[in-house]
Motif scaffolding. Sequence first.
Motif, PDB file in Angstrom:
ATOM      1  N   LYS A 681       7.050 -95.116 -41.875  1.00  0.00           N
ATOM      2  CA  LYS A 681       8.193 -95.970 -41.571  1.00  0.00           C
ATOM      3  C   LYS A 681       8.772 -96.601 -42.835  1.00  0.00           C
ATOM      4  O   LYS A 681       9.990 -96.747 -42.977  1.00  0.00           O
ATOM      5  CB  LYS A 681       7.772 -97.062 -40.580  1.00  0.00           C
ATOM      6  N   LYS A 685      12.584 -96.006 -44.195  1.00  0.00           N
ATOM      7  CA  LYS A 685      13.471 -97.130 -44.491  1.00  0.00           C
ATOM      8  C   LYS A 685      14.010 -97.037 -45.915  1.00  0.00           C
ATOM      9  O   LYS A 685      15.200 -97.276 -46.163  1.00  0.00           O
ATOM     10  CB  LYS A 685      12.710 -98.443 -44.279  1.00  0.00           C
ATOM     11  N   LYS A 689      17.961 -96.304 -47.090  1.00  0.00           N
ATOM     12  CA  LYS A 689      18.648 -97.295 -47.907  1.00  0.00           C
ATOM     13  C   LYS A 689      19.127 -96.722 -49.240  1.00  0.00           C
ATOM     14  O   LYS A 689      20.239 -97.019 -49.686  1.00  0.00           O
ATOM     15  CB  LYS A 689      17.708 -98.472 -48.159  1.00  0.00           C
TER      16      LYS A 689
END
Length: 761
Positions: A681, A685, A689
């Motif tokens: 995870k 992320k 980004k």
Amino acid sequence: MDAFKLLTRSTKLKIGGATTPSSTKSVTSRLPSTGKAENPQLFRNPEAEKLLAERTGKAKHGKKRKRGDDSQNGISGREKEDDDDDAAMDMNLDFFSTDKGPSGATTTDKNQATLKKHAFDASGSDGGEEGEQSMDDVERRTILNSHKIKVTDLRDLEEIGIVQPEVKEPKKKKKKKLQQEAAPLNKKEQKKARRLYPQPLVSFKELRTRYKISRRLSENIAEQGFTLPTEVQLGSLPLLLGESTSKTKSGEVTEPDLLVVAPTGSGKTLSFLIPVINKIVRHHHEQQDERGIFAIIVAPTKELAGQIVNEGRKLALGTGVKVTMMKKGMRVVEREDENVDQDTNPSDDDSVSSSDDDDEEEEDKTTVKTRRQAPVTKSDVLVTTPLLLVNALSANGTKSIASLPLVRNLVLDEADVLLDPLFRDQTLSIWRACTHPELRMSLWSATMGSSIEDLFKSTINERRESLSLTRNESQPLIRLVVGLKDSAIPNISHKLIYAATEQGKLLGLRQLLHPAAALPEDVRLRPPFLIFTQTIPRAVALHSELMYDIPAEAGGSSRIAVLHSDLSDTQRSEIMKGFRKGEIWILVTTDLLARGVDFRGINGVVNYDIPNSAAAYVHRVGRTGRAGREGGIAVTYYTKEDIPYVKSIANVIDVSEKLRGKTGEKSIQKWLLDSLPDLSKKDKKELKKHGVKARQSAVKNVKDEKEQRLTRISTKSGYERRLENKKKGAIMASRNRKRRAQSAEHERSGSGQDDWSGLED
């Protein structure tokens, strides 16, 4: 097992030779750019098409089907058996039946009656207009299920009218019996209780005959050639135009707050524009004096906002509804703090202030005066990006936001991006600024996470509490999903190609640019198409590499362009016009054009750099195969650095091919899915980004700089680049030597003339 060794495993490809005229004709006949699709619907089956044909009067027998009359409708025994089987299947799925659930528990009679009433109201079977025959429950379910449309009420069971029985501690003798009677609904039963089956929209003609939309609006829809609605239009338009999902005490139909998840290119723009324009037309007829902004449509990019404005103006032609795009300096509301007289003279105490303060005050006065000179817009529908509207609602750069009391509809297009942390504060500020008690929200996107759904519900509840709206006055909260959530459209082909290095990707892309290259037939990609990169510098570098790949006889460098956010609005607009007209064949871009923008003649999409997420992949490849067009190709290149991030995209491709019902050899082999590593995870992320670390623009240390050299877009070798750098360095050193020599000579020549001769008397 080493994933790199598996990915470099050789495969046997059947290389096609020179294409014959007949084969070329067969290929071009299925290109998306060749014309309009016969049927814009993505999911169809013969039974649903037959029902729709009967509803529109196009059946062979020319009669509408009646329940209990099979001989008059010309239904054969086999068809009747199929209908009976479907009806039996629906009864098994029906929570309102008296059958026991999976747990063996039956609902109480009170709950059954409440659920039946809720389903009857949701179906709209009692709200048909004169001359329009309402569908029965089996027909509605058959059509909605066959088109993979799922409508769900997101409110609490108590708001719907379903009371969960309380489990009491019974006596020992009657324990088993009382537990069965008072058993609460399990999760599966709750899902069935929330399911709605509204009557679908059969044809766009029904908008006028059944839902009584504006005559001029109906004519504009017909003039644009819209006849058969897509899945999202088939399910959402009845809900937004008055299909009975919930009624107030006075018997009036309540428009719901709507959350829609539908594939890219399925007609979502038309789905929210028609109800908004029709609602404003009705309001103008009822209250002619009241004018202002009644609807706001928020989009993440200027390109998407401009597209919505163009579509809105076509629909609103002749209706009196004005659709405007938000621009810098535009005033959308009259503020009290802008009415302060700026011409008053300062007091004696103020005149002692410093000159810097006076300059700042003069600048503030000029800004306010310029803003006051611009009139408040008289638009009915305002299409904007989040930051533009927030700045217009702010007072002189302060944090206070002006209210929009007349806005009755707020539409968030590409809602998952608008409610992402990047735009969330701006979007919620606009949401809170709309203070009308009858505000209706609608969120639209092809990808929608559960966090967005939770935020949607919590914000509605928060706004209801702030405006002191009681529970009975709250509007329905409906979710409509077409197909599978977060999945790519099933009518395009996906190709995942391992290129090993950046040079391999560039070589593969050049092969796509030349149709005569020895490639498999299903990998051939004809212009026009889009090429996506991760960053702006990479888009510019790739454009420089491909600029002269198209021969001068075919247009040369004018056929390839690059589009990114660093360009001016005028440049972006001109490039978009050229691409739409067909003057530009290949457009290199970033994720700026990944969402919402409609290019109807695109033959394919090339992901030169791997997308940052599975959702980004869904939106990128959704630029082709729009409105049901077959033949679109999505080619994705990946290198050794991309291997950890490929699995999420491979899963999307696998699901899309299963949804399509593809038989034979698939694009994603099972061994590939099994060998690709899973991403944590935290890494997901970080990828979402910043993208792949090796291709980020910023260089932090020497190691990152070396990686960035390896991922540089160029066909030149390191040796050639070093020679070029030495040559450039020598030229610069020569120029510097000449410049120093000239300055020294100038000093020597000027030293004799400027000698000091002493002071004059």
